[in-house]
Motif scaffolding. Sequence first.
Motif, PDB file in Angstrom:
ATOM      1  N   ARG A  38       0.820  -1.208   0.000  1.00  0.00           N
ATOM      2  CA  ARG A  38       0.000   0.000   0.000  1.00  0.00           C
ATOM      3  C   ARG A  38       0.853   1.257   0.000  1.00  0.00           C
ATOM      4  N   VAL A  39       0.275   2.295  -0.564  1.00  0.00           N
ATOM      5  CA  VAL A  39       0.873   3.618  -0.502  1.00  0.00           C
ATOM      6  C   VAL A  39      -0.159   4.559   0.093  1.00  0.00           C
ATOM      7  N   PHE A  40       0.359   5.575   0.749  1.00  0.00           N
ATOM      8  CA  PHE A  40      -0.483   6.594   1.343  1.00  0.00           C
ATOM      9  C   PHE A  40      -0.163   7.912   0.679  1.00  0.00           C
ATOM     10  N   ILE A  92      -5.945  19.410   5.194  1.00  0.00           N
ATOM     11  CA  ILE A  92      -4.987  18.311   5.038  1.00  0.00           C
ATOM     12  C   ILE A  92      -5.767  17.009   5.120  1.00  0.00           C
ATOM     13  N   TYR A  93      -5.502  16.103   4.192  1.00  0.00           N
ATOM     14  CA  TYR A  93      -6.159  14.798   4.284  1.00  0.00           C
ATOM     15  C   TYR A  93      -5.237  13.711   3.778  1.00  0.00           C
ATOM     16  N   MET A  94      -5.595  12.477   4.147  1.00  0.00           N
ATOM     17  CA  MET A  94      -4.782  11.339   3.747  1.00  0.00           C
ATOM     18  C   MET A  94      -5.665  10.283   3.087  1.00  0.00           C
ATOM     19  N   LEU A  95      -5.141   9.733   1.996  1.00  0.00           N
ATOM     20  CA  LEU A  95      -5.776   8.642   1.273  1.00  0.00           C
ATOM     21  C   LEU A  95      -4.848   7.431   1.296  1.00  0.00           C
ATOM     22  N   ALA A  96      -5.425   6.245   1.167  1.00  0.00           N
ATOM     23  CA  ALA A  96      -4.640   5.015   1.058  1.00  0.00           C
ATOM     24  C   ALA A  96      -5.047   4.293  -0.214  1.00  0.00           C
ATOM     25  N   PHE A  97      -4.051   3.639  -0.817  1.00  0.00           N
ATOM     26  CA  PHE A  97      -4.258   2.900  -2.066  1.00  0.00           C
ATOM     27  C   PHE A  97      -3.545   1.557  -1.974  1.00  0.00           C
ATOM     28  N   ILE A 133      -2.082  22.850  -4.383  1.00  0.00           N
ATOM     29  CA  ILE A 133      -2.184  21.531  -3.762  1.00  0.00           C
ATOM     30  C   ILE A 133      -0.777  20.972  -3.618  1.00  0.00           C
ATOM     31  N   GLU A 134      -0.499  20.423  -2.452  1.00  0.00           N
ATOM     32  CA  GLU A 134       0.759  19.718  -2.215  1.00  0.00           C
ATOM     33  C   GLU A 134       0.421  18.257  -1.975  1.00  0.00           C
ATOM     34  N   SER A 135       1.222  17.377  -2.510  1.00  0.00           N
ATOM     35  CA  SER A 135       0.972  15.950  -2.368  1.00  0.00           C
ATOM     36  C   SER A 135       2.272  15.233  -2.039  1.00  0.00           C
ATOM     37  N   VAL A 136       2.205  14.333  -1.057  1.00  0.00           N
ATOM     38  CA  VAL A 136       3.354  13.517  -0.683  1.00  0.00           C
ATOM     39  C   VAL A 136       2.915  12.062  -0.704  1.00  0.00           C
ATOM     40  N   LEU A 137       3.569  11.242  -1.513  1.00  0.00           N
ATOM     41  CA  LEU A 137       3.318   9.797  -1.505  1.00  0.00           C
ATOM     42  C   LEU A 137       4.230   9.156  -0.479  1.00  0.00           C
ATOM     43  N   MET A 138       3.668   8.256   0.306  1.00  0.00           N
ATOM     44  CA  MET A 138       4.434   7.635   1.386  1.00  0.00           C
ATOM     45  C   MET A 138       4.238   6.129   1.349  1.00  0.00           C
TER      46      MET A 138
END
Length: 147
Positions: A38-40, A92-97, A133-138
Amino acid sequence: MTTRAQTTHRIALVLSILLAFGMFGTAAAVAEEGGGERVFELRTYITLDGRLDALNKRFREHTIGLFEKHGMTVMGFWEPTDAEKGKGNTLIYMLAFPSEEARSASWKAFAEDPEWKKVAAESQKDGKIIERIESVLMAPTDYSSVR
């Protein structure tokens, strides 16, 4: 402009909140279903002055459902409480894939969804909402309780 230190601080803050509220248990269950690594995605939206309410309304009434429709797992939403960290104009929000590939496919389908295009246009009839928009994949570390 947001610095790298501010972005790192936001990531740490959101992860701490998730841990405190036990949200990683839910995240782990979703990872097992996906069967992949998974990535967040941590996303920060900076709104134009006075437009945060419009953004929150769009998420509350439309966007969350569209995210779910396109396979995005919503981990949570937050607003800074400190003015210097964006209080009043930052979401700010977080999604998971299940994987980076799934993330790409989900965002592509979302962007092409006629319902999203309609919602986006209607929500901006009084003017543009988002400045940037700023996006960080983790990816989780090997010792993370989130996988």
